[in-house]
Design an enzyme around this catalytic site. Structure first.
Site, PDB file in Angstrom:
ATOM      1  NE  ARG A 224     -54.355  -7.762  -8.415  1.00 54.70           N
ATOM      2  CZ  ARG A 224     -54.952  -8.926  -8.482  1.00 54.70           C
ATOM      3  NH1 ARG A 224     -55.784  -9.198  -9.475  1.00 54.70           N
ATOM      4  NH2 ARG A 224     -54.719  -9.844  -7.574  1.00 54.70           N
TER       5      ARG A 224
ATOM      6  CB  ALA B 231     -54.759 -14.307  -3.114  1.00 55.09           C
TER       7      ALA B 231
ATOM      8  CD  GLU C 242     -55.914 -19.018  -7.437  1.00 55.90           C
ATOM      9  OE1 GLU C 242     -55.101 -18.247  -7.975  1.00 55.90           O
ATOM     10  OE2 GLU C 242     -56.908 -19.471  -8.038  1.00 55.90           O
TER      11      GLU C 242
ATOM     12  CD  GLU D  70     -51.977 -15.798  -8.102  1.00 58.33           C
ATOM     13  OE1 GLU D  70     -51.341 -15.280  -7.151  1.00 58.33           O
ATOM     14  OE2 GLU D  70     -53.124 -15.432  -8.423  1.00 58.33           O
TER      15      GLU D  70
ATOM     16  CD  GLU E  10     -57.721 -17.209 -22.273  1.00 62.05           C
ATOM     17  OE1 GLU E  10     -58.603 -16.462 -22.693  1.00 62.05           O
ATOM     18  OE2 GLU E  10     -57.513 -18.353 -22.719  1.00 62.05           O
TER      19      GLU E  10
ATOM     20  CD  GLU F   1     -53.666 -15.273 -13.017  1.00 62.58           C
ATOM     21  OE1 GLU F   1     -53.916 -14.881 -11.874  1.00 62.58           O
ATOM     22  OE2 GLU F   1     -53.374 -16.449 -13.297  1.00 62.58           O
TER      23      GLU F   1
END
Length: 179
Positions: A63, A75, A92, A96, A138, A140
């Protein structure tokens, strides 16, 4: 009793993909106009992903705002303000984690930062997970880790998990399902 507060104007400062930034002009104390920042968010959804053994599947990702990796529930932002949050949470979850669920159960509705942002996150519980495939954006990079609820609570109380949606969701899940 507190004086009546009234927004008298709002001006767009920045328009983004997920949120817009405004300057609000707010009448306070009946005679003073204050400038307040406001972030309009299109909303998000999340899932508490429960494995068959009861552990929760968490995402670990970098992050930028914190300049570190965090442990969070899966999320993401809604595609539009009209998208149902259950659809967003299901998408999501699969994107993920690489798992999907045929049934999501509503857990909790959150407002993350009410002082300056209207972001709303609906959180669902996803059980009976079905292996699928991750579909990361792309930009992440996500690792998956599974923890017991007790391990996650310890991480919360040690300050390792600070993300508000994750903290609230884990504690709500524990209260509702593990009494």
């Amino acid at each position: 009793m507190a004086d009546k507060v009234e927004r008298v104007d709002r001006k767009l400062v920045y328009q983004g993909h997920i949120f817009d930034v405004y300057t609000d002009y707010v009448k306070v104390h009946e005679d003073r106009i204050a400038e307040w920042d406001f972030i309009k968010h299109k909303g998000a959804a999340a899932a508490v992903a429960v494995l068959d053994d009861g552990r929760l599947l968490m995402v670990k990702q970098y992050r930028n705002a914190l300049d570190r990796y965090t442990i969070e529930i899966p999320a993401g932002a809604r595609d539009s303000e009209e998208e149902p949050t259950e659809i967003c949470a299901a998408r999501e979850l699969e994107e993920e984690t690489g798992y999907r669920s045929e049934h999501l159960e509503f857990l909790i509705r959150l407002r993350t930062t009410v002082a300056f942002c209207d972001e709303l996150i609906d959180v669902y519980v996803a059980k009976d997970l079905i292996p699928s495939k991750q579909h990361l954006d792309e930009d992440e990079s996500i690792d998956l880790e599974a923890f017991t609820v007790e391990e996650l609570c310890e991480k919360i109380y040690q300050g390792e998990i600070q993300d508000s949606k994750t903290v609230a969701s884990i504690l709500a899940y524990k209260d509702k399902y593990l009494k």
